[in-house]
Design a protein around this motif. Sequence first.
Motif, PDB file in Angstrom:
ATOM      1  N   SER A  54       0.823  -1.211   0.000  1.00  0.00           N
ATOM      2  CA  SER A  54       0.000   0.000   0.000  1.00  0.00           C
ATOM      3  C   SER A  54       0.860   1.265   0.000  1.00  0.00           C
ATOM      4  CB  SER A  54      -0.899   0.032   1.244  1.00  0.00           C
ATOM      5  OG  SER A  54      -1.714   1.188   1.230  1.00  0.00           O
ATOM      6  N   SER A  87      -1.952  -3.697  -0.174  1.00  0.00           N
ATOM      7  CA  SER A  87      -2.847  -2.695  -0.757  1.00  0.00           C
ATOM      8  C   SER A  87      -4.122  -2.521   0.069  1.00  0.00           C
ATOM      9  CB  SER A  87      -3.234  -3.127  -2.183  1.00  0.00           C
ATOM     10  OG  SER A  87      -4.333  -2.386  -2.649  1.00  0.00           O
ATOM     11  N   SER A  88      -4.652  -1.296   0.038  1.00  0.00           N
ATOM     12  CA  SER A  88      -5.927  -0.974   0.715  1.00  0.00           C
ATOM     13  C   SER A  88      -7.056  -1.870   0.199  1.00  0.00           C
ATOM     14  CB  SER A  88      -6.328   0.474   0.414  1.00  0.00           C
ATOM     15  OG  SER A  88      -5.238   1.343   0.542  1.00  0.00           O
ATOM     16  N   ASP A  89      -6.914  -2.352  -1.016  1.00  0.00           N
ATOM     17  CA  ASP A  89      -7.989  -3.123  -1.647  1.00  0.00           C
ATOM     18  C   ASP A  89      -7.771  -4.628  -1.567  1.00  0.00           C
ATOM     19  OD1 ASP A  89      -7.762  -0.431  -3.740  1.00  0.00           O
ATOM     20  OD2 ASP A  89      -9.665  -0.907  -2.763  1.00  0.00           O
TER      21      ASP A  89
END
Length: 254
Positions: A54, A87-89
């Motif tokens: 991220s 990652s944030s996702d």
Amino acid sequence: MIGYSPEIQVAIARTRDQIAALHSELTHYELVIWTGGNISGRVPGADLFVIKPSGVSYDELSPENQILCDLDGNVIPRTPGSDRSPSSDTAAHAYVYRNMPEVGGVVHTHSTYATAWAARGEEIPCVITAMADEFGGPIPIGPFAIIGDDTIGHGIVETLTGHRSRAVLMQNHGVFTIGKDAKDAVKAAVMCEDVAKTVHIARQLGEPIPIPQDAIDALFNRYQNVYGQPKVDSVTSASTSSSSSITTTAGVTQ
Ligand SMILES: O=C(CO)[C@@H](O)[C@H](O)COP(=O)(O)O
């Protein structure tokens, strides 16, 4: 790497190489700004995927700092990159992999024209043959969903399951694409932004003309099954590939 067979270790190393390299395609095609966007790839033969860390600048990404996760989105401890946050996702990507076994890669961008359609909550109509070729019809809108858990993943799966499109415009957010592998998902993201721009411009000067469904079907079938070079099967290609082993940038000899 402890606990994985040599074959899975090679598959992990190859996926790390591929995911690190593919992020440069997002900057090359100007689909991302700063650290926005992300790519992940399923590790063939394992319940694992690799995703970017991220908030790390694209020019700092390497195979070694990609992050190995299980299909619940948990970082595999004591593996390269595991000292950083994924990652944030990650939860959204993981949800897609758990619920769409045919998906090998997931991409997320905020590419300008496609995200403008997402901001209006308006699907991109299939009014150019390039859309029929690549997406088999319109590019749909997915529901508004807040980042951080697998809500976005639910929206991607709900929208794309059974849909020809490999791209979905998540309302008020941006583009998520899927593919048989990460490169296929990146292609979908590139083509999504291209058609979003073309149709946007067309609509500024008039009402685009819809393509009849039978023509869309014919175009999609041709492009997906005939376009390009004959598909060479893995046996044929293996017999023609060089026998010398190569060492990936992650240091694993194949
Ligand atoms: O949409 C968002 C943030 O709103 C994220 O998807 C970023 O665009 C990329 O975040 P990281 O993958 O770097 O965590």
